[in-house]
Design a protein around this motif. Structure first.
Motif, PDB file in Angstrom:
ATOM      1  N   PRO A  86       0.804  -1.227   0.000  1.00  0.00           N
ATOM      2  CA  PRO A  86       0.000   0.000   0.000  1.00  0.00           C
ATOM      3  C   PRO A  86       0.838   1.277   0.000  1.00  0.00           C
ATOM      4  O   PRO A  86       0.430   2.286  -0.586  1.00  0.00           O
ATOM      5  CB  PRO A  86      -0.817  -0.136   1.288  1.00  0.00           C
ATOM      6  N   TYR A  87       2.023   1.257   0.653  1.00  0.00           N
ATOM      7  CA  TYR A  87       2.895   2.432   0.584  1.00  0.00           C
ATOM      8  C   TYR A  87       3.439   2.607  -0.828  1.00  0.00           C
ATOM      9  O   TYR A  87       3.486   3.725  -1.370  1.00  0.00           O
ATOM     10  CB  TYR A  87       4.068   2.287   1.554  1.00  0.00           C
ATOM     11  N   GLU A  88       3.861   1.494  -1.413  1.00  0.00           N
ATOM     12  CA  GLU A  88       4.428   1.581  -2.765  1.00  0.00           C
ATOM     13  C   GLU A  88       3.373   2.023  -3.776  1.00  0.00           C
ATOM     14  O   GLU A  88       3.689   2.722  -4.745  1.00  0.00           O
ATOM     15  CB  GLU A  88       5.014   0.234  -3.168  1.00  0.00           C
ATOM     16  N   ALA A  89       2.128   1.625  -3.538  1.00  0.00           N
ATOM     17  CA  ALA A  89       1.058   2.046  -4.451  1.00  0.00           C
ATOM     18  C   ALA A  89       0.693   3.505  -4.244  1.00  0.00           C
ATOM     19  O   ALA A  89       0.531   4.270  -5.210  1.00  0.00           O
ATOM     20  CB  ALA A  89      -0.165   1.158  -4.246  1.00  0.00           C
ATOM     21  N   ALA A  90       0.564   3.929  -2.968  1.00  0.00           N
ATOM     22  CA  ALA A  90       0.096   5.289  -2.677  1.00  0.00           C
ATOM     23  C   ALA A  90       1.198   6.329  -2.803  1.00  0.00           C
ATOM     24  O   ALA A  90       0.972   7.428  -3.327  1.00  0.00           O
ATOM     25  CB  ALA A  90      -0.496   5.331  -1.269  1.00  0.00           C
TER      26      ALA A  90
ATOM     27  N   ASP B 172       4.701   5.722  -3.908  1.00  0.00           N
ATOM     28  CA  ASP B 172       5.672   5.563  -4.987  1.00  0.00           C
ATOM     29  C   ASP B 172       5.014   5.392  -6.353  1.00  0.00           C
ATOM     30  O   ASP B 172       5.712   5.412  -7.375  1.00  0.00           O
ATOM     31  CB  ASP B 172       6.575   4.356  -4.710  1.00  0.00           C
ATOM     32  N   ARG B 173       3.714   5.182  -6.350  1.00  0.00           N
ATOM     33  CA  ARG B 173       2.946   5.038  -7.596  1.00  0.00           C
ATOM     34  C   ARG B 173       3.491   3.925  -8.493  1.00  0.00           C
ATOM     35  O   ARG B 173       3.527   4.056  -9.724  1.00  0.00           O
ATOM     36  CB  ARG B 173       2.939   6.351  -8.380  1.00  0.00           C
ATOM     37  N   LEU B 174       3.899   2.825  -7.882  1.00  0.00           N
ATOM     38  CA  LEU B 174       4.427   1.720  -8.679  1.00  0.00           C
ATOM     39  C   LEU B 174       3.306   1.067  -9.477  1.00  0.00           C
ATOM     40  O   LEU B 174       2.167   0.970  -9.012  1.00  0.00           O
ATOM     41  CB  LEU B 174       5.085   0.677  -7.777  1.00  0.00           C
ATOM     42  N   PRO B 175       3.616   0.588 -10.668  1.00  0.00           N
ATOM     43  CA  PRO B 175       2.598  -0.098 -11.467  1.00  0.00           C
ATOM     44  C   PRO B 175       2.284  -1.470 -10.887  1.00  0.00           C
ATOM     45  O   PRO B 175       3.030  -2.018 -10.065  1.00  0.00           O
ATOM     46  CB  PRO B 175       3.253  -0.213 -12.846  1.00  0.00           C
ATOM     47  N   ALA B 176       1.200  -2.053 -11.366  1.00  0.00           N
ATOM     48  CA  ALA B 176       0.705  -3.311 -10.810  1.00  0.00           C
ATOM     49  C   ALA B 176       1.735  -4.423 -10.898  1.00  0.00           C
ATOM     50  O   ALA B 176       1.903  -5.209  -9.950  1.00  0.00           O
ATOM     51  CB  ALA B 176      -0.584  -3.721 -11.519  1.00  0.00           C
ATOM     52  N   ASN B 177       2.455  -4.515 -12.023  1.00  0.00           N
ATOM     53  CA  ASN B 177       3.396  -5.627 -12.168  1.00  0.00           C
ATOM     54  C   ASN B 177       4.528  -5.551 -11.155  1.00  0.00           C
ATOM     55  O   ASN B 177       5.000  -6.570 -10.638  1.00  0.00           O
ATOM     56  CB  ASN B 177       3.941  -5.681 -13.598  1.00  0.00           C
ATOM     57  N   GLU B 178       4.972  -4.326 -10.810  1.00  0.00           N
ATOM     58  CA  GLU B 178       6.027  -4.191  -9.815  1.00  0.00           C
ATOM     59  C   GLU B 178       5.491  -4.467  -8.409  1.00  0.00           C
ATOM     60  O   GLU B 178       6.176  -5.074  -7.579  1.00  0.00           O
ATOM     61  CB  GLU B 178       6.648  -2.793  -9.883  1.00  0.00           C
ATOM     62  N   LEU B 179       4.290  -4.001  -8.140  1.00  0.00           N
ATOM     63  CA  LEU B 179       3.686  -4.288  -6.837  1.00  0.00           C
ATOM     64  C   LEU B 179       3.581  -5.793  -6.616  1.00  0.00           C
ATOM     65  O   LEU B 179       3.889  -6.301  -5.530  1.00  0.00           O
ATOM     66  CB  LEU B 179       2.302  -3.646  -6.744  1.00  0.00           C
TER      67      LEU B 179
ATOM     68  N   ASP C 195     -10.248  -6.851  -3.091  1.00  0.00           N
ATOM     69  CA  ASP C 195     -10.544  -5.464  -2.743  1.00  0.00           C
ATOM     70  C   ASP C 195     -10.072  -4.472  -3.790  1.00  0.00           C
ATOM     71  O   ASP C 195     -10.630  -3.378  -3.903  1.00  0.00           O
ATOM     72  CB  ASP C 195      -9.882  -5.107  -1.405  1.00  0.00           C
ATOM     73  N   ARG C 196      -9.015  -4.830  -4.523  1.00  0.00           N
ATOM     74  CA  ARG C 196      -8.410  -3.891  -5.471  1.00  0.00           C
ATOM     75  C   ARG C 196      -8.360  -4.532  -6.853  1.00  0.00           C
ATOM     76  O   ARG C 196      -7.413  -5.261  -7.176  1.00  0.00           O
ATOM     77  CB  ARG C 196      -6.992  -3.528  -5.024  1.00  0.00           C
ATOM     78  N   PRO C 197      -9.346  -4.283  -7.667  1.00  0.00           N
ATOM     79  CA  PRO C 197      -9.388  -4.942  -8.978  1.00  0.00           C
ATOM     80  C   PRO C 197      -8.248  -4.543  -9.906  1.00  0.00           C
ATOM     81  O   PRO C 197      -7.967  -5.247 -10.881  1.00  0.00           O
ATOM     82  CB  PRO C 197     -10.741  -4.499  -9.544  1.00  0.00           C
ATOM     83  N   ASP C 198      -7.555  -3.440  -9.587  1.00  0.00           N
ATOM     84  CA  ASP C 198      -6.464  -2.997 -10.452  1.00  0.00           C
ATOM     85  C   ASP C 198      -5.170  -3.764 -10.204  1.00  0.00           C
ATOM     86  O   ASP C 198      -4.239  -3.697 -11.011  1.00  0.00           O
ATOM     87  CB  ASP C 198      -6.210  -1.498 -10.251  1.00  0.00           C
ATOM     88  N   VAL C 199      -5.096  -4.501  -9.067  1.00  0.00           N
ATOM     89  CA  VAL C 199      -3.892  -5.272  -8.744  1.00  0.00           C
ATOM     90  C   VAL C 199      -4.316  -6.662  -8.287  1.00  0.00           C
ATOM     91  O   VAL C 199      -5.110  -6.796  -7.353  1.00  0.00           O
ATOM     92  CB  VAL C 199      -3.056  -4.594  -7.639  1.00  0.00           C
TER      93      VAL C 199
END
Length: 494
Positions: free
Chosen positions: A335-339, A341-348, A389-393
């Motif tokens: 969640p920190y990396e998503a919020a 660092d704005r990392l894309p789904a593949n990196e998350l 919960d998160r359809p984007d990831v």
């Protein structure tokens, strides 16, 4: 201070009918009525069973008097004589009756004899069976109304000091079944002559030879199992009087089993001792406490700070359930990396590799210890969001558990993640700890997963209104996570 959570319904007593249930007197009673009816010139037929079987002497005498014009009082006296003579000379315990009575006495389960026969006949049977098997006996002479009214069973429950709903009545006729069910008892029907249909709250078996104390317990045992997942946060030590507050929180939830993370040593032992529960500790960080007996300990007892451990518990009635608790590594935190660092789904997803392997190891342990028929619960702080919960990831940790057959109880109960986000991180962190003033990402990272159960309800739980970090010492809630509490329906052992 000792804490007790709300008690659940367990078997308090077994209430036995006599004629046709414990002893083969239904046949003797039928023969006695048949003898008297023949003498009155009105032979019995199969259609007369409802007026004879399970009925008190006075009822059958009045019925015979009504169809033959003979005085009911004289018929009753003759029925008493004929039946008593047959009981004295021909009493035979039903198959399995004495063995079951002895097992109940051995296990400390109170029993009562509840019969529509008069006291004189009941005492003859008690002498033959052993009066010491019964704490109480209720006969047709002891209540104003007898079967099918509920009075005899209610009288037995009052004499024993038990709740009807926590008792099993064992009957062999529909008349007796009606009486016991009207009193609020669970009913085990073992038909002697006329068939009895199964129904809600009623079990029908062919013989007492099939009955054990465990099976009787299962008839009143709770089908409910309430499981709690709770990260204690450094064992609770950041909050004053943390152990007392933890005990109060467990009591408030009504949990039966609690999977603990961040126990920091002896939390599981101390909580279980105060609750008078059972416990399992693995390593310095994980534990399970249970009101039900622990029959096996699963997984590595020396697991490190992160990983999983499990127990097998046995519910009243004999059903076993495996309960595992897990704590997965917190870094890197998705969640920190998503919020931030704005990392894309593949990196998350790629950065979940450590937690994913930890989850896979736990799933291997579950697979090795449980059969496909064993209900399993896996709780824990996964330090990762859910793919539900998160359809984007497609967050892989919860996805791996789902692919292993485990279902997310909270999301089953609350399928809409927008309406019911179920955040467990964090009730005390509204802002990120770095002092930047950035909002802390709120997420659902604590879970109660399951296989082989049915979800009745699931919720997050936080007591009081916690003050934000760092002003937390006086909080009523002694954790930085919300707990997750799920109530399951559990299948019967048999």
């Amino acid at each position: 201070m000792t804490h007790r959570t709300t008690s659940r319904l367990t078997l308090q007593a077994v209430l036995f009918d006599m004629d046709g249930t414990l002893v083969d007197t239904e046949r003797l009673w039928w023969e006695a009525v048949e003898q008297v009816a023949d003498g009155l010139g009105r032979p019995l037929t199969g259609a007369d069973q409802a007026e004879v079987l399970g009925r008190p002497v006075e009822y059958t005498a009045a019925w015979l008097g009504g169809i033959t014009d003979a005085p009911a009082e004289e018929i009753a006296a003759e029925l008493h004589r004929e039946f008593a003579d047959r009981v004295r000379t021909g009493i035979v315990p039903r198959p399995g009756a004495l063995r079951l009575l002895q097992e109940l006495v051995h296990e400390g389960v109170p029993t009562a004899l509840v019969t529509a026969s008069p006291r004189a006949v009941a005492d003859t049977v008690l002498e033959a069976l052993g009066a010491g098997h019964f704490a109480v006996s209720v006969t047709a002479d002891d209540t104003e109304r007898t079967k099918p009214a509920p009075d005899p069973y209610l009288a037995a429950c009052r004499a024993l000091g038990v709740e009807p709903a926590a008792c099993v009545a064992v009957e062999d006729t529909q008349t007796g079944v009606t009486s016991a069910e009207a009193a609020g008892c669970a009913v085990l029907a073992v038909p002697s002559l006329a068939p009895i249909a199964p129904a809600a709250g009623r079990t029908v078996l062919a013989s007492l030879e099939e009955v054990t104390p465990a099976r009787l317990r299962a008839m009143v045992a709770p089908r409910e199992l309430r499981v709690m997942s709770w990260n204690l946060w450094y064992g609770g030590t950041k909050v004053d009087d943390h152990r007392e507050k933890q005990l109060k929180a467990i009591a408030e939830t009504g949990a039966d089993v609690v999977g603990l993370q961040e126990t920091y040593g002896n939390a599981a032992e101390e909580l279980a001792e105060a609750l008078r529960w059972h416990h399992h500790r693995a390593g310095e960080n994980l534990g399970v406490i249970s009101r039900y007996p622990i029959t096996a300990r699963l997984g590595d007892p020396d697991v490190g700070f992160y990983g999983g451990t499990g127990v097998r518990i046995r519910l009243d009635g004999g059903q076993e359930v495996d309960v595992w608790t897990a704590h997965l590594d917190y870094t890197p935190y998705g969640p920190y990396e998503a919020a931030f660092d704005r990392l894309p789904a593949n990196e998350l997803i790629a950065h979940e590799a450590v937690r994913l392997e930890q989850m896979r190891e736990i799933l291997r342990g579950i697979a090795e210890s449980a059969t496909d028929a064993t209900p399993v619960v896996l709780v824990g702080d996964f330090n990762a969001p859910s793919h539900l919960d998160r359809p984007d990831v497609e967050w892989p940790v919860t996805k791996a558990a789902e692919e292993a057959g485990l279902r997310d109880s909270y999301r089953e109960a609350h399928p809409d993640p927008v309406r019911d986000p179920g955040h467990t991180w964090s009730p005390i962190h509204g802002e990120h700890e770095d002092g930047s003033g950035r909002p802390e990402p709120q997420d659902r990272i604590d879970f109660v997963l399951h296989r082989g159960l049915r979800v009745r309800d699931s919720r997050t739980f936080v007591s009081g209104t916690p003050r934000p970090w760092p002003d937390v010492a006086g909080n009523h809630w002694p954790s930085d996570h919300a707990a997750v509490v799920t109530t399951f329906d559990v299948p019967r052992a048999d």
